[in-house]
Design a protein around this motif. Structure first.
Motif, mmCIF file in Angstrom:
data_model
loop_
_atom_site.group_PDB
_atom_site.id
_atom_site.type_symbol
_atom_site.label_atom_id
_atom_site.label_comp_id
_atom_site.label_asym_id
_atom_site.label_seq_id
_atom_site.Cartn_x
_atom_site.Cartn_y
_atom_site.Cartn_z
ATOM 1 N N TYR A 36 -63.376 -30.204 -104.253
ATOM 2 C CA TYR A 36 -62.750 -31.127 -105.184
ATOM 3 C C TYR A 36 -61.585 -31.795 -104.477
ATOM 4 C CZ TYR A 36 -65.142 -29.463 -109.412
ATOM 5 O OH TYR A 36 -66.078 -29.167 -110.383
ATOM 6 N N ARG A 37 -61.101 -32.871 -105.054
ATOM 7 C CA ARG A 37 -59.897 -33.494 -104.530
ATOM 8 C C ARG A 37 -59.046 -34.031 -105.670
ATOM 9 N NH1 ARG A 37 -62.413 -38.872 -101.484
ATOM 10 N NH2 ARG A 37 -62.985 -40.051 -103.376
ATOM 11 N N GLN A 38 -57.759 -34.090 -105.375
ATOM 12 C CA GLN A 38 -56.816 -34.609 -106.354
ATOM 13 C C GLN A 38 -55.843 -35.533 -105.659
ATOM 14 O OE1 GLN A 38 -54.723 -31.614 -108.633
ATOM 15 N NE2 GLN A 38 -54.339 -33.075 -110.283
ATOM 16 N N ALA A 39 -55.914 -36.791 -106.028
ATOM 17 C CA ALA A 39 -54.985 -37.782 -105.500
ATOM 18 C C ALA A 39 -53.717 -37.784 -106.344
ATOM 19 C CB ALA A 39 -55.637 -39.162 -105.509
ATOM 20 N N PRO A 40 -52.618 -38.266 -105.794
ATOM 21 C CA PRO A 40 -51.355 -38.286 -106.546
ATOM 22 C C PRO A 40 -51.509 -39.001 -107.882
ATOM 23 C CG PRO A 40 -50.962 -38.817 -104.257
ATOM 24 C CD PRO A 40 -52.450 -38.777 -104.424
ATOM 25 N N GLY A 41 -51.095 -38.329 -108.957
ATOM 26 C CA GLY A 41 -51.136 -38.932 -110.276
ATOM 27 C C GLY A 41 -52.497 -38.999 -110.918
ATOM 28 N N LYS A 42 -53.498 -38.394 -110.285
ATOM 29 C CA LYS A 42 -54.853 -38.452 -110.825
ATOM 30 C C LYS A 42 -55.381 -37.046 -111.097
ATOM 31 C CE LYS A 42 -56.085 -42.863 -108.704
ATOM 32 N NZ LYS A 42 -57.105 -43.601 -107.907
ATOM 33 N N GLN A 43 -56.486 -36.983 -111.817
ATOM 34 C CA GLN A 43 -57.094 -35.703 -112.113
ATOM 35 C C GLN A 43 -57.858 -35.195 -110.899
ATOM 36 O OE1 GLN A 43 -59.726 -36.607 -115.392
ATOM 37 N NE2 GLN A 43 -61.434 -37.109 -114.054
ATOM 38 N N ARG A 44 -58.157 -33.922 -110.937
ATOM 39 C CA ARG A 44 -58.932 -33.306 -109.871
ATOM 40 C C ARG A 44 -60.417 -33.593 -110.110
ATOM 41 N NH1 ARG A 44 -57.304 -27.251 -108.185
ATOM 42 N NH2 ARG A 44 -55.295 -28.343 -108.280
ATOM 43 N N ASP A 45 -61.082 -34.145 -109.121
ATOM 44 C CA ASP A 45 -62.477 -34.565 -109.257
ATOM 45 C C ASP A 45 -63.380 -33.892 -108.242
ATOM 46 O OD1 ASP A 45 -61.437 -37.951 -109.936
ATOM 47 O OD2 ASP A 45 -62.038 -36.393 -111.360
ATOM 48 N N LEU A 46 -64.625 -33.699 -108.643
ATOM 49 C CA LEU A 46 -65.628 -33.152 -107.731
ATOM 50 C C LEU A 46 -65.930 -34.154 -106.621
ATOM 51 C CD1 LEU A 46 -67.783 -30.949 -107.083
ATOM 52 C CD2 LEU A 46 -69.366 -32.314 -108.465
ATOM 53 N N VAL A 47 -65.960 -33.646 -105.392
ATOM 54 C CA VAL A 47 -66.343 -34.461 -104.242
ATOM 55 C C VAL A 47 -67.793 -34.169 -103.855
ATOM 56 C CG1 VAL A 47 -65.888 -34.973 -101.815
ATOM 57 C CG2 VAL A 47 -63.975 -34.540 -103.392
ATOM 58 N N ALA A 48 -68.084 -32.883 -103.675
ATOM 59 C CA ALA A 48 -69.429 -32.483 -103.254
ATOM 60 C C ALA A 48 -69.639 -31.018 -103.582
ATOM 61 C CB ALA A 48 -69.609 -32.711 -101.758
ATOM 62 N N ALA A 49 -70.893 -30.653 -103.769
ATOM 63 C CA ALA A 49 -71.247 -29.266 -104.040
ATOM 64 C C ALA A 49 -72.512 -28.914 -103.271
ATOM 65 C CB ALA A 49 -71.440 -29.034 -105.527
ATOM 66 N N ILE A 50 -72.627 -27.636 -102.949
ATOM 67 C CA ILE A 50 -73.827 -27.161 -102.253
ATOM 68 C C ILE A 50 -74.249 -25.833 -102.872
ATOM 69 C CG2 ILE A 50 -72.427 -26.101 -100.403
ATOM 70 C CD1 ILE A 50 -74.814 -26.839 -98.508
ATOM 71 N N ALA A 51 -75.506 -25.784 -103.277
ATOM 72 C CA ALA A 51 -76.038 -24.584 -103.910
ATOM 73 C C ALA A 51 -76.439 -23.556 -102.862
ATOM 74 C CB ALA A 51 -77.221 -24.964 -104.781
ATOM 75 N N SER A 52 -76.767 -22.375 -103.343
ATOM 76 C CA SER A 52 -77.135 -21.300 -102.427
ATOM 77 C C SER A 52 -78.341 -21.659 -101.580
ATOM 78 C CB SER A 52 -77.402 -20.017 -103.209
ATOM 79 O OG SER A 52 -78.432 -20.233 -104.160
ATOM 80 N N GLY A 53 -79.244 -22.435 -102.152
ATOM 81 C CA GLY A 53 -80.442 -22.834 -101.429
ATOM 82 C C GLY A 53 -80.254 -24.033 -100.526
ATOM 83 N N GLY A 54 -79.069 -24.622 -100.594
ATOM 84 C CA GLY A 54 -78.756 -25.750 -99.720
ATOM 85 C C GLY A 54 -78.821 -27.111 -100.365
ATOM 86 N N SER A 55 -79.249 -27.195 -101.613
ATOM 87 C CA SER A 55 -79.259 -28.503 -102.262
ATOM 88 C C SER A 55 -77.824 -28.966 -102.487
ATOM 89 C CB SER A 55 -80.011 -28.448 -103.585
ATOM 90 O OG SER A 55 -79.407 -27.527 -104.457
ATOM 91 N N THR A 56 -77.659 -30.271 -102.419
ATOM 92 C CA THR A 56 -76.311 -30.834 -102.466
ATOM 93 C C THR A 56 -76.210 -31.937 -103.499
ATOM 94 O OG1 THR A 56 -76.861 -32.426 -100.729
ATOM 95 C CG2 THR A 56 -75.876 -30.347 -100.027
ATOM 96 N N ASN A 57 -75.009 -32.195 -103.947
ATOM 97 C CA ASN A 57 -74.749 -33.383 -104.737
ATOM 98 C C ASN A 57 -73.354 -33.897 -104.381
ATOM 99 O OD1 ASN A 57 -73.990 -31.007 -106.666
ATOM 100 N ND2 ASN A 57 -72.840 -32.746 -107.428
ATOM 101 N N TYR A 58 -73.187 -35.205 -104.539
ATOM 102 C CA TYR A 58 -71.970 -35.878 -104.106
ATOM 103 C C TYR A 58 -71.462 -36.835 -105.169
ATOM 104 C CZ TYR A 58 -73.381 -34.373 -99.428
ATOM 105 O OH TYR A 58 -73.735 -33.627 -98.325
ATOM 106 N N ALA A 59 -70.168 -37.027 -105.176
ATOM 107 C CA ALA A 59 -69.600 -38.107 -105.963
ATOM 108 C C ALA A 59 -70.076 -39.430 -105.388
ATOM 109 C CB ALA A 59 -68.076 -38.044 -105.917
ATOM 110 N N ASP A 60 -70.286 -40.394 -106.263
ATOM 111 C CA ASP A 60 -70.783 -41.697 -105.807
ATOM 112 C C ASP A 60 -69.868 -42.304 -104.745
ATOM 113 O OD1 ASP A 60 -72.114 -42.816 -109.030
ATOM 114 O OD2 ASP A 60 -72.981 -41.547 -107.457
ATOM 115 N N SER A 61 -68.594 -42.059 -104.876
ATOM 116 C CA SER A 61 -67.625 -42.696 -103.985
ATOM 117 C C SER A 61 -67.696 -42.192 -102.548
ATOM 118 C CB SER A 61 -66.202 -42.485 -104.522
ATOM 119 O OG SER A 61 -65.914 -41.096 -104.613
ATOM 120 N N VAL A 62 -68.355 -41.055 -102.329
ATOM 121 C CA VAL A 62 -68.403 -40.505 -100.976
ATOM 122 C C VAL A 62 -69.821 -40.442 -100.413
ATOM 123 C CG1 VAL A 62 -66.352 -39.141 -101.483
ATOM 124 C CG2 VAL A 62 -68.612 -38.060 -101.615
ATOM 125 N N LYS A 63 -70.802 -40.796 -101.213
ATOM 126 C CA LYS A 63 -72.188 -40.739 -100.736
ATOM 127 C C LYS A 63 -72.370 -41.597 -99.489
ATOM 128 C CE LYS A 63 -74.567 -39.705 -105.081
ATOM 129 N NZ LYS A 63 -75.440 -40.232 -106.170
#
Length: 113
Positions: A36-63
């Motif tokens: 996750y990431r949190q910029a100054p004055g903003k909420q904490r948002d998901l950036v990327a996740a990886i499951a045990s099997g290796g599947s991933t998902n990303y925020a649109d802004s970092v894809k």
């Protein structure tokens, strides 16, 4: 549970950084890990996740720019960040959901224009 993040720093726009998160105190290999990431004055948002099997998902802004990966033998999760932009400036946190929310201490990424 302990999550120890590292690898942040100051980089110019267009540059790259690799964040690492060393985990301990739980069965790393079977759990989904995230950044996750949190910029100054903003909420904490998901950036990327990886499951045990290796599947991933990303925020649109970092894809297409960021890649999350894991090494179960080293109990570590990584975030390779390429083509960094000033909007990526934030504190980046390693995250685990296991009975409750667990957060690493955060590592600061600053991208200068």
């Amino acid at each position: 549970v302990q999550l120890q993040a590292s690898g942040g720093g100051l980089v110019q726009a267009g540059g790259s950084l690799r964040l690492s998160c060393a985990a301990s105190g739980f069965r790393f290999s079977i759990n989904t890990m995230a950044w996750y990431r949190q910029a100054p004055g903003k909420q904490r948002d998901l950036v990327a996740a990886i499951a045990s099997g290796g599947s991933t998902n990303y925020a649109d802004s970092v894809k297409g720019r960021f890649t999350i990966s894991r090494d179960n033998a080293k109990k570590s999760v990584y975030l390779q960040m390429n083509n960094l932009k000033p909007d990526d400036t934030a504190i980046y946190y390693c995250y685990l959901r296991l009975n409750r929310d667990w957060w690493g201490q955060g590592t600061l990424v600053t991208v200068s224009s």
